[in-house]
Scaffold this active site. Structure first.
Site, mmCIF file in Angstrom:
data_model
loop_
_atom_site.group_PDB
_atom_site.id
_atom_site.type_symbol
_atom_site.label_atom_id
_atom_site.label_comp_id
_atom_site.label_asym_id
_atom_site.label_seq_id
_atom_site.Cartn_x
_atom_site.Cartn_y
_atom_site.Cartn_z
ATOM 1 N N ASP A 136 44.058 37.284 36.634
ATOM 2 C CA ASP A 136 45.292 36.515 36.407
ATOM 3 C C ASP A 136 45.448 35.405 37.446
ATOM 4 O OD1 ASP A 136 45.681 38.405 34.505
ATOM 5 O OD2 ASP A 136 47.508 39.263 35.358
ATOM 6 N N ARG A 148 22.628 45.653 47.067
ATOM 7 C CA ARG A 148 23.126 45.974 45.725
ATOM 8 C C ARG A 148 22.436 45.175 44.633
ATOM 9 N NH1 ARG A 148 29.642 46.400 47.040
ATOM 10 N NH2 ARG A 148 29.440 48.360 48.157
ATOM 11 N N GLU A 163 40.953 39.095 46.842
ATOM 12 C CA GLU A 163 39.831 38.879 45.928
ATOM 13 C C GLU A 163 40.051 37.678 45.009
ATOM 14 O OE1 GLU A 163 38.281 42.660 44.568
ATOM 15 O OE2 GLU A 163 37.039 41.652 43.075
ATOM 16 N N SER A 216 36.012 43.195 51.994
ATOM 17 C CA SER A 216 37.333 42.885 51.429
ATOM 18 C C SER A 216 38.420 43.271 52.406
ATOM 19 C CB SER A 216 37.612 43.613 50.122
ATOM 20 O OG SER A 216 36.502 44.186 49.618
ATOM 21 N N LEU A 217 38.095 44.246 53.254
ATOM 22 C CA LEU A 217 39.050 44.643 54.284
ATOM 23 C C LEU A 217 39.328 43.439 55.184
ATOM 24 C CD1 LEU A 217 40.463 47.209 55.112
ATOM 25 C CD2 LEU A 217 38.568 47.715 56.639
HETATM 26 C C1 LIG Z 1 36.517 51.654 43.366
HETATM 27 C C2 LIG Z 1 36.543 50.583 44.416
HETATM 28 C C3 LIG Z 1 36.162 50.864 45.718
HETATM 29 C C4 LIG Z 1 36.171 49.862 46.680
HETATM 30 N N1 LIG Z 1 35.793 50.176 47.962
HETATM 31 C C5 LIG Z 1 35.894 49.235 48.925
HETATM 32 C C6 LIG Z 1 35.582 49.546 50.289
HETATM 33 O O1 LIG Z 1 35.190 50.662 50.605
HETATM 34 N N2 LIG Z 1 35.723 48.569 51.219
HETATM 35 C C7 LIG Z 1 36.152 47.305 50.888
HETATM 36 O O2 LIG Z 1 36.268 46.472 51.772
HETATM 37 N N3 LIG Z 1 36.433 46.982 49.602
HETATM 38 C C8 LIG Z 1 36.327 47.907 48.628
HETATM 39 N N4 LIG Z 1 36.617 47.580 47.326
HETATM 40 C C9 LIG Z 1 37.104 46.229 47.028
HETATM 41 C C10 LIG Z 1 38.557 46.115 47.418
HETATM 42 O O3 LIG Z 1 39.252 47.282 47.034
HETATM 43 C C11 LIG Z 1 39.219 44.924 46.744
HETATM 44 O O4 LIG Z 1 38.435 43.767 46.930
HETATM 45 C C12 LIG Z 1 40.599 44.703 47.355
HETATM 46 O O5 LIG Z 1 41.445 45.804 47.067
HETATM 47 C C13 LIG Z 1 41.229 43.443 46.796
HETATM 48 O O6 LIG Z 1 42.505 43.333 47.370
HETATM 49 P P1 LIG Z 1 43.559 42.360 46.762
HETATM 50 O O7 LIG Z 1 44.806 42.549 47.563
HETATM 51 O O8 LIG Z 1 42.969 41.015 46.643
HETATM 52 O O9 LIG Z 1 43.770 42.879 45.274
HETATM 53 P P2 LIG Z 1 44.246 44.298 44.741
HETATM 54 O O10 LIG Z 1 44.180 45.339 45.792
HETATM 55 O O11 LIG Z 1 43.509 44.524 43.450
HETATM 56 O O12 LIG Z 1 45.778 44.056 44.423
HETATM 57 C C14 LIG Z 1 46.178 43.131 43.443
HETATM 58 C C15 LIG Z 1 47.586 43.477 43.017
HETATM 59 O O13 LIG Z 1 48.116 42.441 42.213
HETATM 60 C C16 LIG Z 1 48.704 43.005 41.051
HETATM 61 N N5 LIG Z 1 48.598 42.013 39.970
HETATM 62 C C17 LIG Z 1 47.509 41.632 39.277
HETATM 63 N N6 LIG Z 1 47.825 40.683 38.392
HETATM 64 C C18 LIG Z 1 49.154 40.450 38.537
HETATM 65 C C19 LIG Z 1 50.067 39.559 37.886
HETATM 66 N N7 LIG Z 1 49.683 38.735 36.929
HETATM 67 N N8 LIG Z 1 51.345 39.580 38.295
HETATM 68 C C20 LIG Z 1 51.772 40.413 39.269
HETATM 69 N N9 LIG Z 1 50.936 41.275 39.903
HETATM 70 C C21 LIG Z 1 49.654 41.290 39.542
HETATM 71 C C22 LIG Z 1 47.911 44.273 40.792
HETATM 72 O O14 LIG Z 1 48.669 45.184 40.027
HETATM 73 C C23 LIG Z 1 47.657 44.768 42.209
HETATM 74 O O15 LIG Z 1 48.727 45.535 42.680
HETATM 75 C C24 LIG Z 1 36.586 48.547 46.337
HETATM 76 C C25 LIG Z 1 36.967 48.262 45.043
HETATM 77 C C26 LIG Z 1 36.946 49.252 44.070
HETATM 78 C C27 LIG Z 1 37.357 48.905 42.674
#
Ligand SMILES: Cc1cc2nc3c(=O)[nH]c(=O)nc-3n(C[C@H](O)[C@H](O)[C@H](O)COP(=O)(O)OP(=O)(O)OC[C@H]3O[C@@H](n4cnc5c(N)ncnc54)[C@H](O)[C@@H]3O)c2cc1C
Length: 372
Positions: free
Chosen positions: A44, A111, A196, A212-213
């Site tokens: 999104d 990977r 991300e 990602s952390l």
């Molecule tokens: C199974 C798994 C294991 C992982 N393990 C690791 C690890 O060990 N170490 C590491 O560094 N990374 C890991 N990753 C990657 C990491 O989890 C992600 O890259 C990280 O969580 C991304 O953070 P973010 O805040 O960008 O997005 P997210 O944590 O995905 O949060 C995005 C938020 O935005 C909300 N959202 C989405 N679209 C909308 C919208 N249109 N309107 C309002 N809200 C919305 C979602 O509901 C969510 O709450 C892993 C990923 C997965 C899937």
């Protein structure tokens, strides 16, 4: 800020004006049919930034994780890399360790190397999966060290200690994203991106596990600090933009067609724009994505439809990036251009919305990126 709800719409769309917006919507793994990403990872943020005219880049770079449980679940269970770190093997249907001859690091190769080899083995054996073998490791250790994986598998009827576990690669981390500077600022004033959704430049064409952390902690903090500075200065009053949200009843699309298009999108993207790409495959998927888009009636009426339109946008940008980059680098593998070509391609591919063509303006950045 000023907003007004548009009546009569499921999902309650609200038009809101703000001086500043942070996009932190996560990744877009749901573009593919087999993913570790949560259902909300529908790109999104990427699609909204694109519509707002922001620059995106490296949209061809989607990292696939080798060891996802081979299952129709969405998302599927991730079997952590640490299992291989502790000595678990990857084996084919005959029980042979296929990584040993492929790379000196065997199961611990990066990977993209593991994923490509898995694809070759699955094609050779005409199978949809290979196997993770942890049977030679001590069971008490497995249970204690990997409680989430052990429990997750047990709930699905698998015994990590005694059975081979079926695995296949799944989309995992979207390296491509909305271009930001080191304060999370995008090319659109007042629009920020973090996590991300963003492309800050820390990952290159591949991503080290757990980075990602870094992305979340470092850039989340920097965005907030810059935003505080931005908002503390007197700014222009909010500029109204023309919205394509229409008042009144929209017909939208029925739920069954939305589900069918989403399923089909996942299939075609996995087949033609997944782990390994070719010119012919990309041309075909480009046509199919356009057809799928054309089969829907805009505007979107509810959350599922909005997500689908966003997935289609991201898919189209991913295909365009992958088509332009005629080399193999990091997570982007082209069968027709198997070598890395620093001379021509140590560069970003950037995209942004072009009003004149109502499509993406794709540019290869002329400045070389230091890819050491
Ligand atoms: C199974 C798994 C294991 C992982 N393990 C690791 C690890 O060990 N170490 C590491 O560094 N990374 C890991 N990753 C990657 C990491 O989890 C992600 O890259 C990280 O969580 C991304 O953070 P973010 O805040 O960008 O997005 P997210 O944590 O995905 O949060 C995005 C938020 O935005 C909300 N959202 C989405 N679209 C909308 C919208 N249109 N309107 C309002 N809200 C919305 C979602 O509901 C969510 O709450 C892993 C990923 C997965 C899937």
């Amino acid at each position: 800020m000023r907003g007004h709800p548009l009546p009569g719409h499921r999902g309650g769309l609200i038009l809101t004006y703000a001086r500043s917006v942070i996009l932190a919507c996560g990744g877009a793994g749901q573009v593919f049919s087999h993913t570790t990403n949560p259902e909300v990872a529908t790109g999104d943020g990427h699609a909204m930034a694109y519509r707002a005219g922001a620059q995106l880049r490296d949209m061809e770079f989607m990292q696939f994780h080798p060891t996802a449980l081979h299952s129709p679940e969405n998302p599927t269970l991730l079997l952590t890399e640490a299992l291989r770190g502790e000595g678990a093997y990857l084996v084919d249907g005959e029980g042979r360790r296929f990584m040993v001859e492929a790379d000196p690091r065997a199961e611990l190769a990066p990977r993209d190397v593991v994923v490509r080899r898995m694809k070759d083995i699955m094609e050779r054996d005409r199978e949809d999966n290979v196997w993770l073998d942890a049977r030679h490791l001590e069971c008490a250790f497995l249970r204690e060290r990997f409680p989430t994986v052990y429990g997750g598998l047990a709930r699905r009827g698998f015994d990590l200690c005694r059975e081979l576990i079926p695995i296949s690669p799944a989309s995992h981390y979207y390296i491509g994203g909305v271009v930001t500077d080191l304060w999370g600022r995008t090319s659109v004033p007042g629009l920020y991106a973090a996590g991300e959704t963003s492309s800050t430049g820390v990952h290159g064409a591949n991503r080290l596990a757990s980075n990602s952390l870094l992305e979340g902690l470092v850039f989340g903090d920097r965005v907030v600090r810059d935003l505080n500075r931005f908002l503390s200065k007197p700014g222009e009053s909010v500029r109204r933009v023309k919205s394509d949200l229409q008042k009144g009843e929209w017909p939208g699309n029925d739920a069954a067609s939305v589900r069918a298009v989403r399923r089909r999108l996942g299939e075609v993207m996995s087949r033609r724009c997944g782990i390994v790409r070719t010119r012919a495959g990309l041309e075909q998927v480009s046509r199919e994505v356009a057809e799928l888009h054309g089969s829907l009636r805009p505007p979107a009426r509810d959350v599922e439809e909005l997500q689908l339109f966003n997935l289609l946008t991201v898919a189209s940008l991913m295909v365009q990036g992958a088509s332009v980059r005629e080399e193999s680098r990091g997570v982007h593998l082209r069968d027709d251009f198997p070598e890395r070509d620093d001379e021509h391609w140590s560069r970003h591919v950037t995209l942004r919305y072009d009003q004149q063509t109502d499509g993406a303006l794709v540019k290869v950045r002329s400045r070389k990126v230091d890819s050491r």
